[in-house]
Design a protein around this motif. Structure first.
Motif, PDB file in Angstrom:
ATOM      1  N   GLU A   5      29.323  48.482  41.489  1.00  0.00           N
ATOM      2  CA  GLU A   5      30.311  49.394  42.063  1.00  0.00           C
ATOM      3  C   GLU A   5      31.708  49.266  41.458  1.00  0.00           C
ATOM      4  OE1 GLU A   5      27.870  47.943  43.909  1.00  0.00           O
ATOM      5  OE2 GLU A   5      26.846  49.830  44.335  1.00  0.00           O
ATOM      6  N   PRO A   6      32.194  48.057  41.150  1.00  0.00           N
ATOM      7  CA  PRO A   6      33.542  48.007  40.554  1.00  0.00           C
ATOM      8  C   PRO A   6      33.655  48.796  39.246  1.00  0.00           C
ATOM      9  CG  PRO A   6      32.936  45.852  41.378  1.00  0.00           C
ATOM     10  CD  PRO A   6      31.697  46.714  41.470  1.00  0.00           C
TER      11      PRO A   6
ATOM     12  N   SER B 292      45.399  42.296  38.557  1.00  0.00           N
ATOM     13  CA  SER B 292      44.692  43.327  39.331  1.00  0.00           C
ATOM     14  C   SER B 292      43.185  43.106  39.393  1.00  0.00           C
ATOM     15  CB  SER B 292      44.989  44.714  38.743  1.00  0.00           C
ATOM     16  OG  SER B 292      44.499  44.796  37.428  1.00  0.00           O
ATOM     17  N   SER B 293      42.709  42.044  38.777  1.00  0.00           N
ATOM     18  CA  SER B 293      41.278  41.745  38.751  1.00  0.00           C
ATOM     19  C   SER B 293      40.795  41.209  40.094  1.00  0.00           C
ATOM     20  CB  SER B 293      41.003  40.696  37.662  1.00  0.00           C
ATOM     21  OG  SER B 293      39.734  40.115  37.816  1.00  0.00           O
ATOM     22  N   GLN B 294      39.663  41.749  40.563  1.00  0.00           N
ATOM     23  CA  GLN B 294      39.062  41.214  41.797  1.00  0.00           C
ATOM     24  C   GLN B 294      38.628  39.777  41.593  1.00  0.00           C
ATOM     25  OE1 GLN B 294      35.861  43.821  42.959  1.00  0.00           O
ATOM     26  NE2 GLN B 294      37.239  45.446  43.618  1.00  0.00           N
ATOM     27  N   ARG B 295      38.196  39.455  40.396  1.00  0.00           N
ATOM     28  CA  ARG B 295      37.680  38.117  40.115  1.00  0.00           C
ATOM     29  C   ARG B 295      38.786  37.088  39.910  1.00  0.00           C
ATOM     30  NH1 ARG B 295      33.875  36.325  35.092  1.00  0.00           N
ATOM     31  NH2 ARG B 295      33.576  34.188  35.764  1.00  0.00           N
TER      32      ARG B 295
ATOM     33  N   ARG C 150      37.449  47.141  32.485  1.00  0.00           N
ATOM     34  CA  ARG C 150      38.016  48.422  32.070  1.00  0.00           C
ATOM     35  C   ARG C 150      37.255  48.997  30.882  1.00  0.00           C
ATOM     36  NH1 ARG C 150      42.324  44.981  32.651  1.00  0.00           N
ATOM     37  NH2 ARG C 150      43.034  45.126  30.490  1.00  0.00           N
TER      38      ARG C 150
ATOM     39  N   GLU D 298      33.609  52.564  40.280  1.00  0.00           N
ATOM     40  CA  GLU D 298      34.889  52.924  40.892  1.00  0.00           C
ATOM     41  C   GLU D 298      35.994  53.031  39.840  1.00  0.00           C
ATOM     42  OE1 GLU D 298      35.534  49.934  43.876  1.00  0.00           O
ATOM     43  OE2 GLU D 298      33.809  50.614  45.067  1.00  0.00           O
TER      44      GLU D 298
ATOM     45  N   GLU E  77      44.975  40.638  34.406  1.00  0.00           N
ATOM     46  CA  GLU E  77      44.186  39.802  35.312  1.00  0.00           C
ATOM     47  C   GLU E  77      44.716  39.812  36.737  1.00  0.00           C
ATOM     48  OE1 GLU E  77      42.932  35.905  34.017  1.00  0.00           O
ATOM     49  OE2 GLU E  77      41.294  36.976  33.044  1.00  0.00           O
TER      50      GLU E  77
ATOM     51  N   GLY F  99      42.445  37.775  40.119  1.00  0.00           N
ATOM     52  CA  GLY F  99      43.750  38.065  40.701  1.00  0.00           C
ATOM     53  C   GLY F  99      44.213  37.079  41.746  1.00  0.00           C
ATOM     54  N   GLN F 100      43.344  36.717  42.678  1.00  0.00           N
ATOM     55  CA  GLN F 100      43.756  35.819  43.753  1.00  0.00           C
ATOM     56  C   GLN F 100      44.101  34.430  43.233  1.00  0.00           C
ATOM     57  OE1 GLN F 100      44.590  36.755  46.851  1.00  0.00           O
ATOM     58  NE2 GLN F 100      45.420  34.696  46.905  1.00  0.00           N
TER      59      GLN F 100
ATOM     60  N   ARG G 133      47.488  34.648  41.699  1.00  0.00           N
ATOM     61  CA  ARG G 133      48.531  34.713  42.735  1.00  0.00           C
ATOM     62  C   ARG G 133      48.788  33.323  43.332  1.00  0.00           C
ATOM     63  NH1 ARG G 133      45.948  39.514  43.168  1.00  0.00           N
ATOM     64  NH2 ARG G 133      47.283  41.329  42.982  1.00  0.00           N
TER      65      ARG G 133
END
Length: 187
Positions: free
Chosen positions: A123-124, A11-14, A159, A127, A9, A16-17, A20
């Motif tokens: 797109e994610p 590295s997840s765009q949804r 993934r 990509e 999680e 990750g922040q 952190r």
């Protein structure tokens, strides 16, 4: 499982922040997740608390509502066919993306046809599939079920979709959790 889940999680765009931010609040560095020392009891407790705070682990809420307390975890390489037979979690976005089946191959076909779930860009997924095709390796998928032939993706649904877009061309590293009561969660 906790260390693997949080590392995925991060590295997840949804997610990750938010993860952190929780690390900062707890006075912890990302290394707690990226270089997990499973022999460090204090670090293990910190990771457990982080997963509880962010996703409800061990508290019977949010993502982990009805999740069994006793789960047998096994690392495995699953064939592409085995992973293709898994389902997404029962969450409205994944149900919509797959056209109701919760199967990643159905989602991949819909993505290739230009269909979007709730108008969220695809797109994610594309990509990630390109990155996989170019040789990038991803963290293990976390799959759960009562049996190995009825797996649901607990963590790594993006993934999983990337693998489906790539046609499941190789064995895929997974962390598999099984428990007799998992059917209540993995419906």
């Amino acid at each position: 499982m906790i260390a693997c889940f949080l590392d995925g999680e991060l590295s997840s765009q949804r997610f990750g922040q938010g993860l952190r931010s929780r690390l900062v609040e707890a006075g912890q560095a990302e290394q707690l997740l990226t270089h997990a020392d499973l022999s460090d009891a204090g670090a293990n407790l910190a990771r457990r608390g982080l997963l509880a705070a962010t996703r409800g682990y061990g508290e019977n809420r949010d993502l982990f509502e009805n999740f069994p307390a006793q789960v047998t975890w096994t690392r495995a390489l699953l064939s592409g066919d085995e992973v293709a037979g898994a389902r997404y979690i029962d969450y409205s976005y994944w149900v919509e993306l797959s056209g109701g089946s919760r199967r990643p191959a159905d989602a991949a076909a819909r993505i290739k046809a230009g269909l979007r779930a709730f108008d969220v860009p695809n797109e994610p997924f594309v990509e990630a599939a390109r990155a996989f095709a170019a040789g990038e390796r991803f963290p293990p998928l976390i799959m759960v079920g009562e049996r190995l032939d009825e797996l649901v993706c607990l963590e790594g649904n993006l993934r999983l979709t990337a693998y489906a877009l790539a046609g499941f061309p190789s064995d895929i590293e997974c962390l598999i959790g099984t428990a007799p009561g998992m059917g209540r969660w993995a419906r």
